[in-house]
Design an enzyme around this catalytic site. Structure first.
Site, mmCIF file in Angstrom:
data_model
loop_
_atom_site.group_PDB
_atom_site.id
_atom_site.type_symbol
_atom_site.label_atom_id
_atom_site.label_comp_id
_atom_site.label_asym_id
_atom_site.label_seq_id
_atom_site.Cartn_x
_atom_site.Cartn_y
_atom_site.Cartn_z
ATOM 1 N N GLY A 170 0.833 -1.198 0.000
ATOM 2 C CA GLY A 170 0.000 0.000 0.000
ATOM 3 C C GLY A 170 0.868 1.248 0.000
ATOM 4 N N ARG A 276 -4.202 14.312 -5.024
ATOM 5 C CA ARG A 276 -3.994 14.853 -3.667
ATOM 6 C C ARG A 276 -4.332 16.336 -3.617
ATOM 7 N NH1 ARG A 276 1.848 11.836 -2.970
ATOM 8 N NH2 ARG A 276 0.968 9.818 -2.398
ATOM 9 N N GLU A 396 -4.316 7.942 -0.896
ATOM 10 C CA GLU A 396 -3.492 9.001 -1.533
ATOM 11 C C GLU A 396 -2.314 9.391 -0.644
ATOM 12 O OE1 GLU A 396 -4.137 10.188 -4.512
ATOM 13 O OE2 GLU A 396 -6.155 9.396 -4.826
HETATM 14 C C1 LIG Z 1 -11.730 3.732 0.477
HETATM 15 C C2 LIG Z 1 -10.384 3.557 -0.166
HETATM 16 C C3 LIG Z 1 -10.252 3.783 -1.526
HETATM 17 C C4 LIG Z 1 -9.005 3.576 -2.151
HETATM 18 N N1 LIG Z 1 -8.903 3.784 -3.512
HETATM 19 C C5 LIG Z 1 -7.725 3.433 -4.142
HETATM 20 C C6 LIG Z 1 -7.644 3.486 -5.577
HETATM 21 O O1 LIG Z 1 -8.575 3.919 -6.273
HETATM 22 N N2 LIG Z 1 -6.507 3.050 -6.169
HETATM 23 C C7 LIG Z 1 -5.437 2.594 -5.450
HETATM 24 O O2 LIG Z 1 -4.448 2.206 -6.058
HETATM 25 N N3 LIG Z 1 -5.485 2.545 -4.087
HETATM 26 C C8 LIG Z 1 -6.607 2.937 -3.419
HETATM 27 N N4 LIG Z 1 -6.689 2.875 -2.041
HETATM 28 C C9 LIG Z 1 -5.563 2.326 -1.285
HETATM 29 C C10 LIG Z 1 -4.795 3.348 -0.478
HETATM 30 O O3 LIG Z 1 -4.046 4.176 -1.307
HETATM 31 C C11 LIG Z 1 -3.928 2.566 0.540
HETATM 32 O O4 LIG Z 1 -4.839 2.041 1.499
HETATM 33 C C12 LIG Z 1 -2.872 3.432 1.192
HETATM 34 O O5 LIG Z 1 -1.842 3.722 0.295
HETATM 35 C C13 LIG Z 1 -2.265 2.743 2.439
HETATM 36 O O6 LIG Z 1 -1.893 1.456 2.165
HETATM 37 P P1 LIG Z 1 -2.353 0.262 3.139
HETATM 38 O O7 LIG Z 1 -3.808 0.403 3.393
HETATM 39 O O8 LIG Z 1 -1.866 -1.006 2.536
HETATM 40 O O9 LIG Z 1 -1.614 0.539 4.497
HETATM 41 P P2 LIG Z 1 -0.096 0.190 4.862
HETATM 42 O O10 LIG Z 1 0.805 0.696 3.802
HETATM 43 O O11 LIG Z 1 -0.011 -1.236 5.231
HETATM 44 O O12 LIG Z 1 0.095 1.088 6.150
HETATM 45 C C14 LIG Z 1 -0.424 0.728 7.438
HETATM 46 C C15 LIG Z 1 0.046 1.764 8.444
HETATM 47 O O13 LIG Z 1 1.488 1.752 8.503
HETATM 48 C C16 LIG Z 1 1.988 3.053 8.260
HETATM 49 N N5 LIG Z 1 3.260 2.990 7.560
HETATM 50 C C17 LIG Z 1 3.568 2.358 6.398
HETATM 51 N N6 LIG Z 1 4.845 2.558 6.076
HETATM 52 C C18 LIG Z 1 5.370 3.358 7.040
HETATM 53 C C19 LIG Z 1 6.647 3.941 7.271
HETATM 54 N N7 LIG Z 1 7.666 3.790 6.421
HETATM 55 N N8 LIG Z 1 6.815 4.702 8.372
HETATM 56 C C20 LIG Z 1 5.798 4.917 9.236
HETATM 57 N N9 LIG Z 1 4.570 4.395 9.073
HETATM 58 C C21 LIG Z 1 4.356 3.636 7.986
HETATM 59 C C22 LIG Z 1 0.918 3.728 7.405
HETATM 60 O O14 LIG Z 1 1.027 5.131 7.449
HETATM 61 C C23 LIG Z 1 -0.341 3.188 8.053
HETATM 62 O O15 LIG Z 1 -0.627 3.929 9.204
HETATM 63 C C24 LIG Z 1 -7.900 3.146 -1.382
HETATM 64 C C25 LIG Z 1 -8.044 2.959 -0.005
HETATM 65 C C26 LIG Z 1 -9.271 3.170 0.602
HETATM 66 C C27 LIG Z 1 -9.398 2.958 2.082
#
Ligand SMILES: Cc1cc2nc3c(=O)[nH]c(=O)nc-3n(C[C@H](O)[C@H](O)[C@H](O)COP(=O)(O)OP(=O)(O)OC[C@H]3O[C@@H](n4cnc5c(N)ncnc54)[C@H](O)[C@@H]3O)c2cc1C
Length: 417
Positions: A170, A276, A396
């Protein structure tokens, strides 16, 4: 008694003094700040920007607000409304040519703000359509791809989605597993994308996958053999928006389905930067809706024999909200003017995303408390905005990722890994 008279007398004599001269005239003519636009930001917009903003606001009032409670409750997005958004010129509105409106960045931001004052699901729809699906075609596509897709997308006949996130990647999309390999002149695409807005209702998916030449963008029409979608159910946030998983199982794509003008993470990241920017504005619309609701409620809800707006603690909440709402809106406008001047950097967009989403979420929580128990029902928009903003806080680029982007920008030291 005598004391009071003296004070009153003093006040009168001061008033008498003030009544004379040009300074006094100017003072009298100065209008009182309005609770809804305290800093008179309206005066900073052009007539055209105001016109676009008003058209979006009217449309939200007529077409979103009457239905949103039901759509959110049932977990539906009214797909048919896309054509109306197209008719208003809001889809890909900041792009030029190919049937797009060619509006400036500030107008695009204002439209995002009005749609998100209705519901973040509607702002998400135009963000994905305009900034994540149309923008990469417009920026990196061939002339044939632009002609084929953009005019129909601008009219809302074709809905797009953007597939970058995967189940295991993500915040760190560069490690994606989705891949595409050459097979003669064709491409074979495999992998899974997760959390994709508009996924199952989209006619066209813009999908990012690794190839021998780095990450490339592919245009995958709905119905392509091997391409299936599955909706993510039981969401408690962004319920009036479709979120899906996309699965590509050895999906054969013709040579001209790849976006020819970009390779590497620059492609998807530049799209995210566009979207964004819209969020920076949009969330201030959701915050405004919360503020207006709470202000009205506080003036009419009576406890301990007087409106709760008359208690100092409530006034402090409302005033803090007023400050952040106006600062956030000013920030959005400043970034918009910079974007229109061509001097807005991705780090500055991160500044706006981080600040405005965080503050909008705080505003939603604080206004929710002003409504007491009434604040937890769908009868008022606040808890819906609050739940929606939890998604906006994460997508985003999460709050943490934007913090790291800004941390690197000011220290010169990368702290992602
Ligand atoms: C309703 C919704 C719609 C979406 N629509 C799209 C879309 O149209 N297209 C698309 O491609 N994606 C989409 N997304 C995905 C979204 O971009 C991701 O959920 C987001 O990038 C975070 O990834 P993750 O959920 O896997 O969390 P993770 O990356 O697993 O993160 C989990 C937590 O760990 C933290 N974290 C991660 N890395 C670090 C670091 N290096 N240092 C400190 N903290 C860290 C994060 O900030 C977060 O708090 C959507 C998400 C939602 C909820």
């Amino acid at each position: 008694m005598a004391k009071t008279e003296t004070k009153a007398g003093k006040r009168e004599s001061r008033a008498g003094k003030d009544q004379a001269g040009p300074r006094a005239d100017a003072k009298r003519a100065r209008p009182k700040p309005k609770p809804g636009d305290f800093l008179d930001l309206e005066a900073l917009l052009t007539d055209e920007e105001r016109m676009i903003r008003d058209a979006a606001r009217d449309w939200v009032r007529d077409r979103v607000l009457p239905g949103i409670e039901g759509w959110f409750d049932r977990g539906e997005f009214p797909r048919d409304i896309a054509a109306e958004l197209g008719g208003l010129g809001l889809l890909g509105m900041h792009l030029s040519g190919y049937g797009c409106a060619g509006a400036n960045a500030v107008s695009y931001g204002l439209a995002c703000m009005e749609l998100e004052a209705g519901d973040s699901g509607f702002r998400s729809f135009i963000s994905v359509q305009g900034s994540l699906a149309m923008f990469p075609i417009w920026k990196f596509g061939s002339e044939e791809q632009k002609q084929e897709w953009l005019p129909r997308m601008a009219r809302g006949e074709v809905v797009g989605c953007f597939g970058l996130t995967e189940p295991d990647f993500g915040s760190d999309p560069a490690r994606m597993r989705a891949s595409a390999r050459k097979d003669g002149s064709d491409w074979i695409l495999s992998g899974t994308k997760m959390w994709i807005t508009n996924g199952s209702i989209a006619d066209l998916a813009v999908v990012w996958a690794r190839t021998e030449e780095g990450v490339r963008g592919f245009l995958v029409p709905k119905g392509t053999p091997g391409f299936t979608t599955k909706d993510i159910e039981r969401k408690l946030s962004l319920r009036a928006s479709v979120t899906s998983e996309l699965v590509f199982d050895d999906c054969t794509l013709p040579a001209d389905s790849v976006l020819p003008e970009v390779s590497g993470m620059r492609g998807p990241l530049s799209c995210l930067n566009e979207a964004r920017f819209g969020i920076v504005w949009g969330v201030m619309g959701a915050a405004r809706s919360c503020y207006e609701t709470a202000l009205e409620y506080a003036k009419s809800r009576v406890q301990f024999g007087k409106p709760i707006a008359g208690f100092q603690l409530t006034q402090e909440k409302l005033v803090n909200i007023l400050l952040e709402l106006n600062k956030g809106t000013l920030l959005a406008l400043h970034l918009g003017r910079m974007k229109d001047d061509g001097r807005l950097s991705p780090e500055q967009v991160s500044f706006g995303k981080l600040n405005n989403v965080r503050e909008a979420l705080r505003i939603a929580r604080e206004t929710r408390s002003i409504l007491g128990a009434s604040g937890i029902t769908l009868e008022y928009p606040i808890i819906r905005h609050m739940n929606n903003l939890e998604s906006v806080y994460t997508y985003e680029g999460t709050n943490e990722i934007h913090t790291l982007i800004l941390g690197e920008a000011i220290t010169g030291i990368e702290a992602f890994e």
